[in-house]
Design a protein around this motif. Structure first.
Motif, mmCIF file in Angstrom:
data_model
loop_
_atom_site.group_PDB
_atom_site.id
_atom_site.type_symbol
_atom_site.label_atom_id
_atom_site.label_comp_id
_atom_site.label_asym_id
_atom_site.label_seq_id
_atom_site.Cartn_x
_atom_site.Cartn_y
_atom_site.Cartn_z
ATOM 1 N N TRP A 230 0.814 -1.216 0.000
ATOM 2 C CA TRP A 230 0.000 0.000 0.000
ATOM 3 C C TRP A 230 0.851 1.271 0.000
ATOM 4 O O TRP A 230 0.309 2.373 -0.151
ATOM 5 C CB TRP A 230 -0.909 0.016 1.227
ATOM 6 C CG TRP A 230 -1.996 -1.017 1.196
ATOM 7 C CD1 TRP A 230 -1.894 -2.337 1.526
ATOM 8 C CD2 TRP A 230 -3.356 -0.805 0.794
ATOM 9 N NE1 TRP A 230 -3.110 -2.960 1.369
ATOM 10 C CE2 TRP A 230 -4.019 -2.049 0.919
ATOM 11 C CE3 TRP A 230 -4.067 0.312 0.353
ATOM 12 C CZ2 TRP A 230 -5.375 -2.203 0.611
ATOM 13 C CZ3 TRP A 230 -5.415 0.148 0.045
ATOM 14 C CH2 TRP A 230 -6.050 -1.094 0.171
ATOM 15 N N GLY A 231 2.172 1.116 0.149
ATOM 16 C CA GLY A 231 3.038 2.292 0.179
ATOM 17 C C GLY A 231 2.596 3.270 1.254
ATOM 18 O O GLY A 231 2.257 2.878 2.374
ATOM 19 N N SER A 269 0.922 -3.386 -6.185
ATOM 20 C CA SER A 269 1.695 -2.326 -5.532
ATOM 21 C C SER A 269 1.235 -0.978 -6.042
ATOM 22 O O SER A 269 0.893 -0.821 -7.223
ATOM 23 C CB SER A 269 3.196 -2.496 -5.804
ATOM 24 O OG SER A 269 3.939 -1.414 -5.234
ATOM 25 N N THR A 270 1.240 -0.015 -5.143
ATOM 26 C CA THR A 270 1.004 1.369 -5.513
ATOM 27 C C THR A 270 2.298 1.993 -6.036
ATOM 28 O O THR A 270 3.379 1.397 -5.935
ATOM 29 C CB THR A 270 0.498 2.160 -4.294
ATOM 30 O OG1 THR A 270 0.222 3.514 -4.674
ATOM 31 C CG2 THR A 270 1.545 2.174 -3.186
ATOM 32 N N PHE A 299 -3.051 -8.247 -9.466
ATOM 33 C CA PHE A 299 -4.380 -7.636 -9.369
ATOM 34 C C PHE A 299 -4.352 -6.340 -10.173
ATOM 35 O O PHE A 299 -3.993 -5.282 -9.667
ATOM 36 C CB PHE A 299 -4.708 -7.373 -7.896
ATOM 37 C CG PHE A 299 -6.136 -6.988 -7.633
ATOM 38 C CD1 PHE A 299 -7.146 -7.928 -7.657
ATOM 39 C CD2 PHE A 299 -6.464 -5.673 -7.331
ATOM 40 C CE1 PHE A 299 -8.469 -7.569 -7.384
ATOM 41 C CE2 PHE A 299 -7.771 -5.311 -7.061
ATOM 42 C CZ PHE A 299 -8.780 -6.265 -7.088
ATOM 43 N N ASP A 300 -4.729 -6.443 -11.452
ATOM 44 C CA ASP A 300 -4.555 -5.327 -12.386
ATOM 45 C C ASP A 300 -5.799 -4.430 -12.400
ATOM 46 O O ASP A 300 -6.469 -4.283 -13.422
ATOM 47 C CB ASP A 300 -4.261 -5.863 -13.788
ATOM 48 C CG ASP A 300 -3.482 -4.864 -14.630
ATOM 49 O OD1 ASP A 300 -2.376 -4.474 -14.212
ATOM 50 O OD2 ASP A 300 -3.984 -4.471 -15.704
ATOM 51 N N HIS A 301 -6.096 -3.838 -11.258
ATOM 52 C CA HIS A 301 -7.282 -3.004 -11.078
ATOM 53 C C HIS A 301 -6.859 -1.625 -10.577
ATOM 54 O O HIS A 301 -5.893 -1.498 -9.823
ATOM 55 C CB HIS A 301 -8.233 -3.610 -10.041
ATOM 56 C CG HIS A 301 -8.770 -4.964 -10.395
ATOM 57 N ND1 HIS A 301 -10.105 -5.209 -10.599
ATOM 58 C CD2 HIS A 301 -8.149 -6.170 -10.560
ATOM 59 C CE1 HIS A 301 -10.296 -6.487 -10.867
ATOM 60 N NE2 HIS A 301 -9.116 -7.091 -10.851
ATOM 61 N N THR A 305 -6.237 2.053 -4.856
ATOM 62 C CA THR A 305 -5.189 2.862 -5.467
ATOM 63 C C THR A 305 -4.946 2.245 -6.837
ATOM 64 O O THR A 305 -5.598 1.275 -7.199
ATOM 65 C CB THR A 305 -3.910 2.883 -4.601
ATOM 66 O OG1 THR A 305 -2.964 3.793 -5.156
ATOM 67 C CG2 THR A 305 -3.285 1.506 -4.499
ATOM 68 N N ASP A 306 -4.052 2.794 -7.604
ATOM 69 C CA ASP A 306 -3.828 2.268 -8.946
ATOM 70 C C ASP A 306 -2.844 1.105 -8.867
ATOM 71 O O ASP A 306 -1.629 1.285 -8.867
ATOM 72 C CB ASP A 306 -3.297 3.367 -9.865
ATOM 73 C CG ASP A 306 -3.364 2.971 -11.339
ATOM 74 O OD1 ASP A 306 -3.590 1.779 -11.611
ATOM 75 O OD2 ASP A 306 -3.208 3.857 -12.201
ATOM 76 N N TRP A 307 -3.412 -0.110 -8.802
ATOM 77 C CA TRP A 307 -2.584 -1.303 -8.724
ATOM 78 C C TRP A 307 -2.081 -1.750 -10.093
ATOM 79 O O TRP A 307 -1.234 -2.649 -10.178
ATOM 80 C CB TRP A 307 -3.391 -2.463 -8.128
ATOM 81 C CG TRP A 307 -4.024 -2.211 -6.795
ATOM 82 C CD1 TRP A 307 -5.354 -2.135 -6.523
ATOM 83 C CD2 TRP A 307 -3.362 -2.025 -5.527
ATOM 84 N NE1 TRP A 307 -5.566 -1.920 -5.181
ATOM 85 C CE2 TRP A 307 -4.363 -1.838 -4.544
ATOM 86 C CE3 TRP A 307 -2.020 -1.985 -5.139
ATOM 87 C CZ2 TRP A 307 -4.063 -1.634 -3.201
ATOM 88 C CZ3 TRP A 307 -1.725 -1.771 -3.798
ATOM 89 C CH2 TRP A 307 -2.734 -1.603 -2.849
ATOM 90 N N ARG A 308 -2.564 -1.162 -11.158
ATOM 91 C CA ARG A 308 -2.316 -1.688 -12.498
ATOM 92 C C ARG A 308 -0.830 -1.686 -12.862
ATOM 93 O O ARG A 308 -0.082 -0.799 -12.461
ATOM 94 C CB ARG A 308 -3.082 -0.883 -13.537
ATOM 95 C CG ARG A 308 -4.597 -0.975 -13.424
ATOM 96 C CD ARG A 308 -5.255 -0.015 -14.378
ATOM 97 N NE ARG A 308 -4.802 1.366 -14.143
ATOM 98 C CZ ARG A 308 -4.977 2.356 -15.007
ATOM 99 N NH1 ARG A 308 -5.566 2.142 -16.169
ATOM 100 N NH2 ARG A 308 -4.544 3.568 -14.700
#
Length: 328
Positions: A230-231, A269-270, A299-301, A305-308
């Protein structure tokens, strides 16, 4: 396509297992061809999988990730609520892509717009057979479909965000009883093509004891684990390396379920708080060194946060390079 472990002809054409015949040389394996089933002993190649927002029928999303990664994912993870019909069309779509489907079966009812009915299907009522009609439908239709499907029932039970967790009011023995009931019903129907994935979250301060929630070796084919960096996106979070995130829980799972293959069933990861490209590269290197880990599913969502992977071009490039380099 049988059990779906072969790549589509368009992908696999011209590829072969490369084995050195020189005396004293270690054979090399072409990971584009040799794809070990997730429920079998961990193979020579770390498998790469993905979950995308559109689910298993979103072929365009799969192809986009394949393009970014430089290789097609061999695992596709999706989500279904307890009352929904088995996602047969999605399973077939995943098989046509040459990948294995993991279906996350969540014991609640989706209401839409991020809302859920969480009291209709309790672990107690599932264990008591109240909802066996749903179970029989899934067992019958998945058996009729015929190919291997990985069923991840009631995931992340050690967290504090699902009603099927101790933190959500479900005692560990009720969780285990429900899991065993579902498994036994499928077994009573002779469903051999469903393989069972039990997947806690990585342990954290305040999480429930993972060992208390393990259904037992006869009820589990694959052990999963979910973990996110989550950074600094949250007041409670900090940038955490892949090793710092996963190592202790992976070691614990090895003690709880020895000889079971492990799959990182969700990871992301963020970008906030550190270098995501470095994190992605470190993740692949770390998991490639873990001979107990068969695969990981990105998890490309763009969600909390932007996990992509494509949140930055550098992150996608780091994955492609790491997958090309990674070799056990």
């Amino acid at each position: 396509m049988g059990n779906g472990h072969a790549r589509p002809a368009a992908v696999a054409a011209g590829l072969a297992v490369a084995v050195s015949t020189a005396v004293g040389c270690v054979p090399t394996v072409d990971c584009d061809v040799v794809v070990t089933p997730l429920h079998e002993p961990v193979g020579a190649c770390l498998r790469f999988g993905v979950s995308t927002p559109g689910g298993p029928t979103a072929v365009d999303e799969f192809e986009r990730v394949a393009g970014l990664a430089g290789t097609p994912p061999t695992v596709v993870l999706s989500f279904s609520d307890f009352a929904s019909p088995p996602p047969i069309a999605g399973l077939s779509a995943v098989r046509r892509l040459g990948a294995d489907p993991i279906v996350t079966w969540e014991p609640w009812r989706w209401l839409g717009d991020g809302r859920y009915e969480s009291t209709e299907f309790t672990m107690t009522s599932i264990a008591e057979g109240v909802h066996d009609d749903y179970l029989y439908r899934w067992a019958d239709e998945l058996a009729a479909w015929g190919s291997t499907v990985y069923l991840r029932f009631a995931h992340e039970p050690n967290g504090n965000w699902y009603p099927w967790s101790p933190a959500g009011g479900t005692p560990p023995h009720d969780y285990v009883a429900a899991w065993r009931h579902v498994h036994r019903l499928f077994t009573s129907k002779g469903v051999a093509n469903v393989k069972w994935v039990w997947a806690p979250n990585v342990s954290f301060e305040g999480s429930s004891r993972i060992a208390d929630l393990y259904p037992g070796p006869e009820y589990v084919d694959v052990v999963g684990v979910d973990g996110y960096n989550w950074g600094t996106t949250q007041s409670w979070s900090r940038w955490t390396s892949p090793q710092g995130l996963f190592e202790n829980t992976l070691d614990e799972l090895g003690r709880i379920a020895p000889d079971k293959p492990i799959v990182v069933t969700e990871v992301g990861s963020t970008d906030v708080g550190g270098s995501k490209p470095d994190w992605v590269a470190d993740l692949v290197a770390f998991l490639d060194d873990r001979t107990d880990v068969a695969a990981f599913v990105w998890f490309d969502h763009d969600k909390e946060t932007d996990w992509r992977l494509a949140s930055t071009p550098e992150s996608a490039a780091a994955l492609a390079e790491a997958l090309q380099r990674g070799q056990r």
